[in-house]
Design a protein around this motif. Structure first.
Motif, PDB file in Angstrom:
ATOM      1  N   THR A  99      94.011 -50.601 -38.315  1.00  0.00           N
ATOM      2  CA  THR A  99      95.327 -50.486 -37.722  1.00  0.00           C
ATOM      3  C   THR A  99      96.372 -50.817 -38.774  1.00  0.00           C
ATOM      4  OG1 THR A  99      95.232 -52.798 -36.989  1.00  0.00           O
ATOM      5  CG2 THR A  99      94.545 -51.121 -35.397  1.00  0.00           C
ATOM      6  N   GLY A 100      97.616 -50.428 -38.471  1.00  0.00           N
ATOM      7  CA  GLY A 100      98.696 -50.729 -39.399  1.00  0.00           C
ATOM      8  C   GLY A 100      99.554 -49.510 -39.642  1.00  0.00           C
ATOM      9  N   PHE A 101     100.380 -49.609 -40.676  1.00  0.00           N
ATOM     10  CA  PHE A 101     101.328 -48.541 -40.970  1.00  0.00           C
ATOM     11  C   PHE A 101     100.681 -47.491 -41.865  1.00  0.00           C
ATOM     12  CE2 PHE A 101     104.910 -50.215 -38.871  1.00  0.00           C
ATOM     13  CZ  PHE A 101     104.854 -51.579 -38.982  1.00  0.00           C
ATOM     14  N   TRP A 102     100.801 -46.249 -41.408  1.00  0.00           N
ATOM     15  CA  TRP A 102     100.267 -45.106 -42.155  1.00  0.00           C
ATOM     16  C   TRP A 102     101.205 -44.748 -43.295  1.00  0.00           C
ATOM     17  CZ3 TRP A 102      96.087 -42.010 -42.401  1.00  0.00           C
ATOM     18  CH2 TRP A 102      96.229 -40.763 -42.979  1.00  0.00           C
ATOM     19  N   PRO A 103     100.710 -44.387 -44.459  1.00  0.00           N
ATOM     20  CA  PRO A 103      99.298 -44.387 -44.826  1.00  0.00           C
ATOM     21  C   PRO A 103      98.865 -45.604 -45.634  1.00  0.00           C
ATOM     22  CG  PRO A 103     100.502 -43.075 -46.412  1.00  0.00           C
ATOM     23  CD  PRO A 103     101.519 -43.623 -45.427  1.00  0.00           C
ATOM     24  N   GLY A 104      99.789 -46.304 -46.209  1.00  0.00           N
ATOM     25  CA  GLY A 104      99.386 -47.340 -47.160  1.00  0.00           C
ATOM     26  C   GLY A 104      99.210 -48.729 -46.596  1.00  0.00           C
ATOM     27  N   GLY A 105      99.540 -48.900 -45.304  1.00  0.00           N
ATOM     28  CA  GLY A 105      99.490 -50.236 -44.738  1.00  0.00           C
ATOM     29  C   GLY A 105      98.378 -50.448 -43.735  1.00  0.00           C
ATOM     30  N   ILE A 106      97.332 -49.674 -43.843  1.00  0.00           N
ATOM     31  CA  ILE A 106      96.224 -49.778 -42.894  1.00  0.00           C
ATOM     32  C   ILE A 106      95.300 -50.913 -43.318  1.00  0.00           C
ATOM     33  CG2 ILE A 106      94.286 -48.612 -41.803  1.00  0.00           C
ATOM     34  CD1 ILE A 106      97.011 -47.419 -41.107  1.00  0.00           C
ATOM     35  N   ARG A 107      94.972 -51.763 -42.375  1.00  0.00           N
ATOM     36  CA  ARG A 107      93.972 -52.796 -42.600  1.00  0.00           C
ATOM     37  C   ARG A 107      92.735 -52.430 -41.798  1.00  0.00           C
ATOM     38  NH1 ARG A 107      94.969 -58.770 -40.472  1.00  0.00           N
ATOM     39  NH2 ARG A 107      94.181 -57.819 -38.554  1.00  0.00           N
ATOM     40  N   TYR A 108      91.643 -52.278 -42.505  1.00  0.00           N
ATOM     41  CA  TYR A 108      90.392 -51.874 -41.862  1.00  0.00           C
ATOM     42  C   TYR A 108      89.625 -53.126 -41.453  1.00  0.00           C
ATOM     43  CZ  TYR A 108      91.505 -47.169 -43.303  1.00  0.00           C
ATOM     44  OH  TYR A 108      92.128 -45.961 -43.445  1.00  0.00           O
ATOM     45  N   ASP A 109      89.486 -53.309 -40.150  1.00  0.00           N
ATOM     46  CA  ASP A 109      88.874 -54.522 -39.614  1.00  0.00           C
ATOM     47  C   ASP A 109      87.405 -54.361 -39.259  1.00  0.00           C
ATOM     48  OD1 ASP A 109      91.965 -55.046 -37.900  1.00  0.00           O
ATOM     49  OD2 ASP A 109      91.242 -56.086 -39.691  1.00  0.00           O
ATOM     50  N   TYR A 110      86.994 -53.132 -39.017  1.00  0.00           N
ATOM     51  CA  TYR A 110      85.629 -52.898 -38.559  1.00  0.00           C
ATOM     52  C   TYR A 110      84.947 -51.911 -39.485  1.00  0.00           C
ATOM     53  CZ  TYR A 110      87.660 -54.932 -34.377  1.00  0.00           C
ATOM     54  OH  TYR A 110      88.308 -55.759 -33.510  1.00  0.00           O
ATOM     55  N   TRP A 111      83.683 -52.217 -39.808  1.00  0.00           N
ATOM     56  CA  TRP A 111      82.932 -51.422 -40.775  1.00  0.00           C
ATOM     57  C   TRP A 111      81.541 -51.124 -40.275  1.00  0.00           C
ATOM     58  CZ3 TRP A 111      85.015 -49.911 -45.488  1.00  0.00           C
ATOM     59  CH2 TRP A 111      86.257 -50.472 -45.819  1.00  0.00           C
ATOM     60  N   GLY A 112      81.050 -49.960 -40.653  1.00  0.00           N
ATOM     61  CA  GLY A 112      79.662 -49.638 -40.403  1.00  0.00           C
ATOM     62  C   GLY A 112      78.779 -50.157 -41.514  1.00  0.00           C
ATOM     63  N   GLN A 113      77.486 -49.871 -41.395  1.00  0.00           N
ATOM     64  CA  GLN A 113      76.516 -50.386 -42.354  1.00  0.00           C
ATOM     65  C   GLN A 113      76.319 -49.464 -43.547  1.00  0.00           C
ATOM     66  OE1 GLN A 113      75.733 -48.654 -39.729  1.00  0.00           O
ATOM     67  NE2 GLN A 113      74.201 -47.215 -40.478  1.00  0.00           N
ATOM     68  N   GLY A 114      76.828 -48.253 -43.435  1.00  0.00           N
ATOM     69  CA  GLY A 114      76.764 -47.304 -44.538  1.00  0.00           C
ATOM     70  C   GLY A 114      75.590 -46.352 -44.448  1.00  0.00           C
ATOM     71  N   THR A 115      75.774 -45.198 -45.076  1.00  0.00           N
ATOM     72  CA  THR A 115      74.711 -44.202 -45.171  1.00  0.00           C
ATOM     73  C   THR A 115      74.707 -43.647 -46.596  1.00  0.00           C
ATOM     74  OG1 THR A 115      73.769 -42.205 -44.162  1.00  0.00           O
ATOM     75  CG2 THR A 115      76.155 -42.275 -44.345  1.00  0.00           C
ATOM     76  N   GLN A 116      73.523 -43.514 -47.163  1.00  0.00           N
ATOM     77  CA  GLN A 116      73.394 -43.108 -48.562  1.00  0.00           C
ATOM     78  C   GLN A 116      73.508 -41.596 -48.700  1.00  0.00           C
ATOM     79  OE1 GLN A 116      72.760 -45.036 -51.538  1.00  0.00           O
ATOM     80  NE2 GLN A 116      73.199 -43.061 -52.522  1.00  0.00           N
ATOM     81  N   VAL A 117      74.342 -41.167 -49.624  1.00  0.00           N
ATOM     82  CA  VAL A 117      74.421 -39.753 -50.011  1.00  0.00           C
ATOM     83  C   VAL A 117      74.035 -39.667 -51.480  1.00  0.00           C
ATOM     84  CG1 VAL A 117      75.955 -37.793 -50.405  1.00  0.00           C
ATOM     85  CG2 VAL A 117      76.174 -39.150 -48.310  1.00  0.00           C
ATOM     86  N   THR A 118      73.037 -38.852 -51.762  1.00  0.00           N
ATOM     87  CA  THR A 118      72.577 -38.662 -53.133  1.00  0.00           C
ATOM     88  C   THR A 118      72.633 -37.178 -53.459  1.00  0.00           C
ATOM     89  OG1 THR A 118      71.095 -40.559 -52.962  1.00  0.00           O
ATOM     90  CG2 THR A 118      70.714 -39.029 -54.781  1.00  0.00           C
ATOM     91  N   VAL A 119      73.348 -36.845 -54.527  1.00  0.00           N
ATOM     92  CA  VAL A 119      73.505 -35.456 -54.946  1.00  0.00           C
ATOM     93  C   VAL A 119      72.786 -35.284 -56.275  1.00  0.00           C
ATOM     94  CG1 VAL A 119      75.117 -33.590 -55.433  1.00  0.00           C
ATOM     95  CG2 VAL A 119      75.743 -35.400 -53.802  1.00  0.00           C
ATOM     96  N   SER A 120      71.791 -34.420 -56.297  1.00  0.00           N
ATOM     97  CA  SER A 120      71.034 -34.184 -57.523  1.00  0.00           C
ATOM     98  C   SER A 120      71.628 -33.013 -58.297  1.00  0.00           C
ATOM     99  CB  SER A 120      69.577 -33.901 -57.182  1.00  0.00           C
ATOM    100  OG  SER A 120      69.469 -32.705 -56.425  1.00  0.00           O
ATOM    101  N   SER A 121      71.506 -33.100 -59.613  1.00  0.00           N
ATOM    102  CA  SER A 121      72.083 -32.047 -60.458  1.00  0.00           C
ATOM    103  C   SER A 121      71.083 -30.932 -60.713  1.00  0.00           C
ATOM    104  CB  SER A 121      72.525 -32.646 -61.783  1.00  0.00           C
ATOM    105  OG  SER A 121      71.458 -33.291 -62.416  1.00  0.00           O
TER     106      SER A 121
END
Length: 121
Positions: A99-121
């Motif tokens: 929440t907060g002021f768009w776009p530069g004043g957003i405070r992210y309070d809630y986070w997920g655990q993440g998902t891995q993205v791997t790009v091979s060359s």
């Protein structure tokens, strides 16, 4: 209790595509600014894309024209479509709600655990 759960990561060849999804519970995504971040080990977490409740969106320069953030087809989800993937896109991708002021004043309070993205060359 708020939970954000990411899915859709994996291994893909350069030039390929993926769709990441973030499923939220305990909050309504339309009332938050939702963001996708990514992090490589040893580096700072960086903001990739954000979308407001009124569907304003913003992207990091490195992904403009290749990634698209959107409200998901499933209820209370936010998706990130990744196309024309490059090896340098390899990272753990995190979903966040803020929440907060768009776009530069957003405070992210809630986070997920993440998902891995791997790009091979």
């Amino acid at each position: 209790q708020v939970q954000l759960v990411e899915s859709g990561g994996g291994l893909v060849q350069a030039g390929g595509s993926l769709r990441l999804s973030c499923a939220a519970s305990g909050l309504t995504v339309r009332t938050y600014t939702m963001g996708w971040f990514r992090q490589v080990p040893g580096e700072q977490r960086e903001l990739v894309a954000t979308i407001t409740g009124s569907s304003l969106s913003k992207y990091a320069d490195a992904v403009k024209g290749r990634f698209t953030i959107s409200r998901g087809n499933a209820e209370n989800t936010v998706d990130l479509r990744l196309t024309s993937l490059k090896p340098e896109d390899t990272a753990v991708y995190y979903c966040a709600a803020g929440t907060g002021f768009w776009p530069g004043g957003i405070r992210y309070d809630y986070w997920g655990q993440g998902t891995q993205v791997t790009v091979s060359s």
